[in-house]
Design a protein around this motif. Structure first.
Motif, PDB file in Angstrom:
ATOM      1  N   LEU A   1      64.122  36.891 -91.858  1.00  0.00           N
ATOM      2  CA  LEU A   1      63.730  36.804 -93.270  1.00  0.00           C
ATOM      3  C   LEU A   1      62.910  35.554 -93.572  1.00  0.00           C
ATOM      4  O   LEU A   1      62.066  35.551 -94.459  1.00  0.00           O
ATOM      5  N   ARG A   2      63.160  34.481 -92.814  1.00  0.00           N
ATOM      6  CA  ARG A   2      62.404  33.241 -93.043  1.00  0.00           C
ATOM      7  C   ARG A   2      60.957  33.410 -92.577  1.00  0.00           C
ATOM      8  O   ARG A   2      60.015  32.980 -93.248  1.00  0.00           O
ATOM      9  N   ALA A   3      60.777  34.063 -91.450  1.00  0.00           N
ATOM     10  CA  ALA A   3      59.421  34.296 -90.932  1.00  0.00           C
ATOM     11  C   ALA A   3      58.629  35.170 -91.911  1.00  0.00           C
ATOM     12  O   ALA A   3      57.461  34.907 -92.200  1.00  0.00           O
ATOM     13  N   VAL A   4      59.298  36.201 -92.442  1.00  0.00           N
ATOM     14  CA  VAL A   4      58.645  37.108 -93.394  1.00  0.00           C
ATOM     15  C   VAL A   4      58.250  36.337 -94.654  1.00  0.00           C
ATOM     16  O   VAL A   4      57.122  36.460 -95.153  1.00  0.00           O
ATOM     17  N   SER A   5      59.172  35.484 -95.150  1.00  0.00           N
ATOM     18  CA  SER A   5      58.912  34.727 -96.382  1.00  0.00           C
ATOM     19  C   SER A   5      57.735  33.771 -96.196  1.00  0.00           C
ATOM     20  O   SER A   5      56.853  33.686 -97.053  1.00  0.00           O
TER      21      SER A   5
ATOM     22  N   LEU B   1      59.530  29.547-101.790  1.00  0.00           N
ATOM     23  CA  LEU B   1      60.045  30.169-100.574  1.00  0.00           C
ATOM     24  C   LEU B   1      61.427  30.771-100.807  1.00  0.00           C
ATOM     25  O   LEU B   1      61.756  31.831-100.274  1.00  0.00           O
ATOM     26  N   LEU B   2      62.229  30.087-101.656  1.00  0.00           N
ATOM     27  CA  LEU B   2      63.577  30.616-101.923  1.00  0.00           C
ATOM     28  C   LEU B   2      63.506  31.945-102.661  1.00  0.00           C
ATOM     29  O   LEU B   2      64.275  32.866-102.391  1.00  0.00           O
ATOM     30  N   LYS B   3      62.562  32.042-103.595  1.00  0.00           N
ATOM     31  CA  LYS B   3      62.394  33.303-104.327  1.00  0.00           C
ATOM     32  C   LYS B   3      61.924  34.409-103.394  1.00  0.00           C
ATOM     33  O   LYS B   3      62.390  35.546-103.474  1.00  0.00           O
ATOM     34  N   LEU B   4      61.001  34.054-102.505  1.00  0.00           N
ATOM     35  CA  LEU B   4      60.507  35.044-101.539  1.00  0.00           C
ATOM     36  C   LEU B   4      61.641  35.505-100.629  1.00  0.00           C
ATOM     37  O   LEU B   4      61.776  36.687-100.328  1.00  0.00           O
TER      38      LEU B   4
ATOM     39  N   ALA C   1      59.785  26.135 -91.575  1.00  0.00           N
ATOM     40  CA  ALA C   1      61.163  26.336 -92.042  1.00  0.00           C
ATOM     41  C   ALA C   1      61.968  25.036 -91.960  1.00  0.00           C
ATOM     42  O   ALA C   1      62.769  24.733 -92.846  1.00  0.00           O
ATOM     43  N   LYS C   2      61.723  24.279 -90.912  1.00  0.00           N
ATOM     44  CA  LYS C   2      62.489  23.030 -90.717  1.00  0.00           C
ATOM     45  C   LYS C   2      62.235  22.026 -91.830  1.00  0.00           C
ATOM     46  O   LYS C   2      63.093  21.181 -92.125  1.00  0.00           O
ATOM     47  N   LYS C   3      61.072  22.126 -92.453  1.00  0.00           N
ATOM     48  CA  LYS C   3      60.756  21.194 -93.549  1.00  0.00           C
ATOM     49  C   LYS C   3      61.486  21.572 -94.835  1.00  0.00           C
ATOM     50  O   LYS C   3      61.431  20.853 -95.821  1.00  0.00           O
TER      51      LYS C   3
ATOM     52  N   PHE D   1      66.241  26.398 -97.654  1.00  0.00           N
ATOM     53  CA  PHE D   1      65.630  27.705 -97.332  1.00  0.00           C
ATOM     54  C   PHE D   1      65.995  28.128 -95.906  1.00  0.00           C
ATOM     55  O   PHE D   1      66.395  29.275 -95.657  1.00  0.00           O
ATOM     56  N   ASN D   2      65.898  27.180 -94.998  1.00  0.00           N
ATOM     57  CA  ASN D   2      66.161  27.457 -93.585  1.00  0.00           C
ATOM     58  C   ASN D   2      67.614  27.898 -93.361  1.00  0.00           C
ATOM     59  O   ASN D   2      67.879  28.905 -92.693  1.00  0.00           O
ATOM     60  N   GLY D   3      68.552  27.141 -93.987  1.00  0.00           N
ATOM     61  CA  GLY D   3      69.970  27.435 -93.808  1.00  0.00           C
ATOM     62  C   GLY D   3      70.366  28.752 -94.456  1.00  0.00           C
ATOM     63  O   GLY D   3      71.063  29.583 -93.857  1.00  0.00           O
ATOM     64  N   LEU D   4      69.881  28.945 -95.683  1.00  0.00           N
ATOM     65  CA  LEU D   4      70.208  30.179 -96.408  1.00  0.00           C
ATOM     66  C   LEU D   4      69.632  31.404 -95.681  1.00  0.00           C
ATOM     67  O   LEU D   4      70.292  32.440 -95.547  1.00  0.00           O
TER      68      LEU D   4
END
Ligand SMILES: [Zn+2]
Length: 285
Positions: free
Chosen positions: A157-161, A178-181, A268-270, A274-277
């Motif tokens: 999901l992170r890659a897609v966002s 990014l969180l909304k995405l 994502a690491k930045k 977002f990364n954890g969720l």
């Protein structure tokens, strides 16, 4: 030849690699891909998604003069392609519900005729439709005259966002965090899951984008067993050759080596929240 012609419908979110999988499958002489049939009507009418490539067929010709699609119109008995207005099936809601049902029934019947025409023209016995849409796919599945099966393709999901964010910026779309995405991509996953409740388990091939890259040949072999097409070697490149597909990633026009793109990791690491969720939501399935 197979007893019954097979449709492989790719169900996925945007930016999840559906064009790549569709392109790999189209390299088998047994299979033909038509891309995203959900957007066929729009491409003929030049409306909706597709303006970036002027709604052309992937061969570069307009939908009006492409030799492949001209043969399809002929089989359908349609003299002017502009008569094909809608191939979308959407969930009927509210007051417009009854009308939407009628539109849906017409689109469904049209699409079954399109599938039949493509089988006749190509002599293939497997057709790949990478429309992605859950309601559309599951509607075409119900009482299909074909052996209708799904690839349910999921990507982190992170890659897609992050990918959606990149393309939204490129096309100057309204900024979305990014969180909304991430939330919207997770909701999409829930929708797919609930739609698939209407589909027999044995008709769904589950595919994780990341798993595919760990062993592409093994994954393709598994698909060959599942869908009953002959085994062949995974191509090295994603490229168009004699394809007449509708829509797909804007990247599809250039020949690209098939390999895992891990550039999203550093982005994502930045963004630790977002990364954890995202990590947790992926685990939820
Ligand atoms: Zn074409």
């Amino acid at each position: 030849m197979k007893e019954k012609q097979t449709i492989i419908y790719i169900l996925s979110n945007q930016r999840s690699g559906s064009t790549l999988i569709e392109n790999i499958l189209s390299k088998s002489s047994q299979m033909v891909s038509i891309g995203e049939s959900y957007l066929l009507g729009g491409h003929i009418q030049k409306t909706g998604p597709g303006g970036t490539w002027d709604w052309n067929c992937s061969c570069g010709s307009s939908m009006e003069i492409c030799e492949f699609w001209k043969k399809v119109y002929q089989k359908l008995g349609v003299s002017d392609p502009m008569q094909i207005k809608n191939t979308q099936i959407d969930s009927p809601k509210g007051k417009e519900g009854a009308n939407q049902k009628k539109i849906n029934e017409e689109a469904r019947s049209l699409m079954n005729q399109v599938y039949k025409a493509v089988f006749e023209i190509t002599n293939c016995d497997v057709l790949v439709d990478s429309s992605k849409e859950a309601f559309y796919g599951t509607s075409l599945y119900q009482n299909s005259p074909f052996d209708f099966k799904f690839i349910y393709l999921k990507r982190d999901l992170r890659a897609v966002s992050i990918s959606r964010d990149k393309w939204r910026k490129k096309y100057n779309k309204k900024d979305m965090s990014l969180l909304k995405l991430l939330a919207s991509n997770y909701l999409h996953r829930l929708t797919c899951r609930s739609m698939l409740k209407n589909v027999k388990k044995e008709d769904v091939f589950h595919l994780k984008y990341e798993e595919f890259f760990k062993n592409p040949q093994q994954t393709l072999d598994d698909m060959s067993n599942f869908f009953g097409f002959d085994r062949y070697e995974v191509p090295e490149y994603m490229e168009l050759n004699d394809d007449h597909t509708i829509a797909g990633t804007p990247n599809r026009f250039k020949r690209t080596k098939i390999q895992y793109d891990d550039r999203w990791h550093s982005v994502a690491k930045k963004h630790p929240l977002f990364n954890g969720l995202g990590y947790i939501l992926n685990k939820l399935g």
